[in-house]
Design a protein around this motif. Structure first.
Motif, PDB file in Angstrom:
ATOM      1  N   GLU A   1       0.817  -1.215   0.000  1.00  0.00           N
ATOM      2  CA  GLU A   1       0.000   0.000   0.000  1.00  0.00           C
ATOM      3  C   GLU A   1       0.853   1.268   0.000  1.00  0.00           C
ATOM      4  OE1 GLU A   1      -3.065  -0.040  -0.533  1.00  0.00           O
ATOM      5  OE2 GLU A   1      -4.032  -1.794   0.359  1.00  0.00           O
TER       6      GLU A   1
ATOM      7  N   ASP B   1       1.491  -6.423   6.299  1.00  0.00           N
ATOM      8  CA  ASP B   1       1.250  -7.850   6.093  1.00  0.00           C
ATOM      9  C   ASP B   1       2.178  -8.388   5.000  1.00  0.00           C
ATOM     10  OD1 ASP B   1       0.119 -10.349   6.148  1.00  0.00           O
ATOM     11  OD2 ASP B   1      -1.626  -9.793   4.959  1.00  0.00           O
TER      12      ASP B   1
ATOM     13  N   ASP C   1      -7.012   1.716   1.450  1.00  0.00           N
ATOM     14  CA  ASP C   1      -7.175   2.303   0.116  1.00  0.00           C
ATOM     15  C   ASP C   1      -8.214   3.415   0.053  1.00  0.00           C
ATOM     16  OD1 ASP C   1      -9.410   0.841   0.517  1.00  0.00           O
ATOM     17  OD2 ASP C   1      -9.047  -0.613  -1.069  1.00  0.00           O
TER      18      ASP C   1
ATOM     19  N   GLN D   1     -11.254   3.325   0.630  1.00  0.00           N
ATOM     20  CA  GLN D   1     -12.616   2.911   0.288  1.00  0.00           C
ATOM     21  C   GLN D   1     -13.504   3.074   1.509  1.00  0.00           C
ATOM     22  OE1 GLN D   1     -11.701  -1.015  -1.591  1.00  0.00           O
ATOM     23  NE2 GLN D   1     -13.269  -0.347  -3.033  1.00  0.00           N
TER      24      GLN D   1
ATOM     25  N   ARG E   1     -11.342   2.228  -4.952  1.00  0.00           N
ATOM     26  CA  ARG E   1      -9.974   2.281  -4.455  1.00  0.00           C
ATOM     27  C   ARG E   1      -9.240   3.488  -5.035  1.00  0.00           C
ATOM     28  NH1 ARG E   1      -5.393  -0.456  -3.064  1.00  0.00           N
ATOM     29  NH2 ARG E   1      -6.280  -2.169  -1.880  1.00  0.00           N
TER      30      ARG E   1
ATOM     31  N   SER F   1      -6.685  -3.798  -6.139  1.00  0.00           N
ATOM     32  CA  SER F   1      -7.308  -4.688  -5.168  1.00  0.00           C
ATOM     33  C   SER F   1      -6.545  -6.002  -5.159  1.00  0.00           C
ATOM     34  CB  SER F   1      -8.760  -4.948  -5.534  1.00  0.00           C
ATOM     35  OG  SER F   1      -9.274  -5.953  -4.698  1.00  0.00           O
ATOM     36  N   LYS F   2      -6.386  -6.573  -3.944  1.00  0.00           N
ATOM     37  CA  LYS F   2      -5.652  -7.836  -3.859  1.00  0.00           C
ATOM     38  C   LYS F   2      -6.573  -9.035  -3.995  1.00  0.00           C
ATOM     39  CE  LYS F   2      -2.753  -4.820  -2.595  1.00  0.00           C
ATOM     40  NZ  LYS F   2      -3.122  -3.424  -2.329  1.00  0.00           N
ATOM     41  N   TRP F   3      -7.857  -8.764  -4.192  1.00  0.00           N
ATOM     42  CA  TRP F   3      -8.779  -9.873  -4.313  1.00  0.00           C
ATOM     43  C   TRP F   3      -9.022 -10.192  -5.778  1.00  0.00           C
ATOM     44  CZ3 TRP F   3      -9.604 -12.331  -0.033  1.00  0.00           C
ATOM     45  CH2 TRP F   3      -9.568 -11.633   1.173  1.00  0.00           C
TER      46      TRP F   3
HETATM   47  N1  UDP Z   1      -4.696  -6.674   2.825  1.00  0.00           N
HETATM   48  C1  UDP Z   1      -3.828  -7.304   3.728  1.00  0.00           C
HETATM   49  N2  UDP Z   1      -3.293  -8.529   3.386  1.00  0.00           N
HETATM   50  C2  UDP Z   1      -3.596  -9.177   2.221  1.00  0.00           C
HETATM   51  C3  UDP Z   1      -4.494  -8.541   1.331  1.00  0.00           C
HETATM   52  C4  UDP Z   1      -5.034  -7.308   1.666  1.00  0.00           C
HETATM   53  O1  UDP Z   1      -3.541  -6.763   4.794  1.00  0.00           O
HETATM   54  O2  UDP Z   1      -3.069 -10.259   1.984  1.00  0.00           O
HETATM   55  C5  UDP Z   1      -5.268  -5.348   3.159  1.00  0.00           C
HETATM   56  C6  UDP Z   1      -5.087  -4.286   2.094  1.00  0.00           C
HETATM   57  O3  UDP Z   1      -3.842  -3.633   2.216  1.00  0.00           O
HETATM   58  C7  UDP Z   1      -6.226  -3.340   2.380  1.00  0.00           C
HETATM   59  C8  UDP Z   1      -7.321  -4.285   2.897  1.00  0.00           C
HETATM   60  O4  UDP Z   1      -6.647  -5.472   3.301  1.00  0.00           O
HETATM   61  O5  UDP Z   1      -5.928  -2.393   3.398  1.00  0.00           O
HETATM   62  C9  UDP Z   1      -8.368  -4.596   1.830  1.00  0.00           C
HETATM   63  O6  UDP Z   1      -7.741  -5.051   0.654  1.00  0.00           O
HETATM   64  P1  UDP Z   1      -8.269  -4.707  -0.803  1.00  0.00           P
HETATM   65  O7  UDP Z   1      -8.527  -3.238  -0.926  1.00  0.00           O
HETATM   66  O8  UDP Z   1      -7.300  -5.300  -1.761  1.00  0.00           O
HETATM   67  O9  UDP Z   1      -9.639  -5.517  -0.805  1.00  0.00           O
HETATM   68  P2  UDP Z   1     -11.071  -5.046  -1.395  1.00  0.00           P
HETATM   69  O10 UDP Z   1     -11.299  -3.624  -0.957  1.00  0.00           O
HETATM   70  O11 UDP Z   1     -10.966  -5.196  -2.863  1.00  0.00           O
HETATM   71  O12 UDP Z   1     -12.033  -6.000  -0.752  1.00  0.00           O
END
Ligand code: UDP
Ligand code: MG
Length: 313
Positions: free
Chosen positions: A14, A44, A97, A99, A201, A206-208
């Motif tokens: 991040e 993480d 992020d 959001q 974001r 996104s990490k998903w």
């Molecule tokens: N995150 C984390 N470890 C991981 C993946 C994500 O700590 O292995 C954190 C990421 O940095 C963010 C939060 O979890 O602060 C949500 O991640 P992301 O925005 O990718 O997910 P989304 O909003 O798409 O559900």
């Protein structure tokens, strides 16, 4: 005495979002001088410069604390690490992020002062997400809602304020297969919602992906209910009963009309159908077995490397 509020942010790659988030946070918390503030960032196992960004943030502002995990453990585990290290009378959990808008923090605190222990943010809509993803997530909540004893909240993410009592309750839940969203519901306590619009974001990706969302859904269902096991049993029983009746029918038919050697189609259909059904039931069993296996090993949920740059013992 001044009440202390902690802000907990799990971070994975991040470096781009963190400076933006910090700026937005400062704007909000500097307007709330009646509280003592702490920001805890859990790194993480990021592969980018997140650690450097965090270190330089702390250099400038001692309210910033950072915990470095020994590798990437995933958001669910990183959150537990945060629960362990956070020191406030309450904690606000949010994504890096932006959001989760920091502008909601004053509203959350107001409800906390009103005596609510878990003030969760509910999305008015789900933002830019595909139709399929929205439908799947609806189905997922329906399954969970029908098969558990406690309310599962829809359109509610991890963004929330938790009282110290809730934090301590969550810290006692040290299972390795974690579905934290379900845990928030499981612990109970006085809950209150505040509504907001979830944006997109602000930086980074996104990490998903679809696979990890699917995995999280399986995690959510299997860690909170054994209803799928019952489902497999019931379906298996019904099918087996039908098959037995069909068998009787064909037996009688053969005795009366003789064997015409035509049952080939039926045979193939039945065999493959039962094959599939059995695999499904075994798969469900396997899901739970895998969970038991991971739990029985009793490993720590995360390993912390450093806290504010000092080794964690
Ligand atoms: N995150 C984390 N470890 C991981 C993946 C994500 O700590 O292995 C954190 C990421 O940095 C963010 C939060 O979890 O602060 C949500 O991640 P992301 O925005 O990718 O997910 P989304 O909003 O798409 O559900
Ligand atoms: Mg996000």
């Amino acid at each position: 005495m001044m009440k202390k509020v902690s802000i907990l942010v799990p971070c994975y790659n991040e470096e781009q979002s963190l400076p933006l988030l910090y700026e937005e946070l400062i704007k909000v918390i500097d307007n709330l001088p009646d509280y003592e503030w702490e920001m805890l960032f859990v790194n993480d196992g990021s592969k980018d410069g997140t650690m450097n960004v965090l270190a330089s943030m702390r250099e400038k502002d001692k309210r910033v604390n950072y915990l470095d995990l020994s590798r990437n453990f995933g958001k669910e585990n990183a959150m537990l690490a945060g629960f362990d290290f956070v020191t406030g009378d309450c904690m606000i959990l949010m994504d890096a992020d932006l959001q989760d808008p920091p502008t909601l923090i004053p509203d959350m605190l107001k409800e906390w002062e009103n005596g609510y222990q878990d003030v969760y943010a509910k999305r008015r809509d789900r933002g830019k997400e595909s139709w399929l993803r929205k439908k799947l997530s609806m189905l997922f909540y329906r399954i969970l809602d029908h098969s558990t004893r406690f309310d599962i909240l829809q359109n509610v993410g991890d963004f929330r304020l938790l009282d110290r009592q809730c934090i301590d309750a969550l810290r006692r839940m040290r299972e390795t297969e974690r579905y934290t969203k379900g845990m928030f519901c499981w612990i109970g306590f006085n809950k209150k919602e505040v509504v907001f619009d979830r944006g997109d974001r602000k930086a980074g990706d996104s990490k998903w992906n679809f696979k990890s969302l699917f995995n999280l859904a399986i995690e959510g269902i299997t860690s909170f209910t054994t209803a799928p096991l019952r489902f497999a049993t019931v379906v298996g029983f019904v099918i087996a009963f039908c098959a037995f009746m069909a068998g009787l029918f064909y037996l009688v038919k053969t005795i009366i009309f003789g064997d015409q050697a035509r049952g080939f189609t039926t045979l193939i259909v039945f065999i493959s159908f039962f094959g599939g059904l059995q695999l499904m039931a075994i798969g469900i069993l396997g899901e739970y077995l895998g969970r038991i296996f991971n739990e029985v090993k009793g490993r720590p949920v995360y390993l912390a490397n450093t806290y504010n740059g000092e080794p964690v013992k």
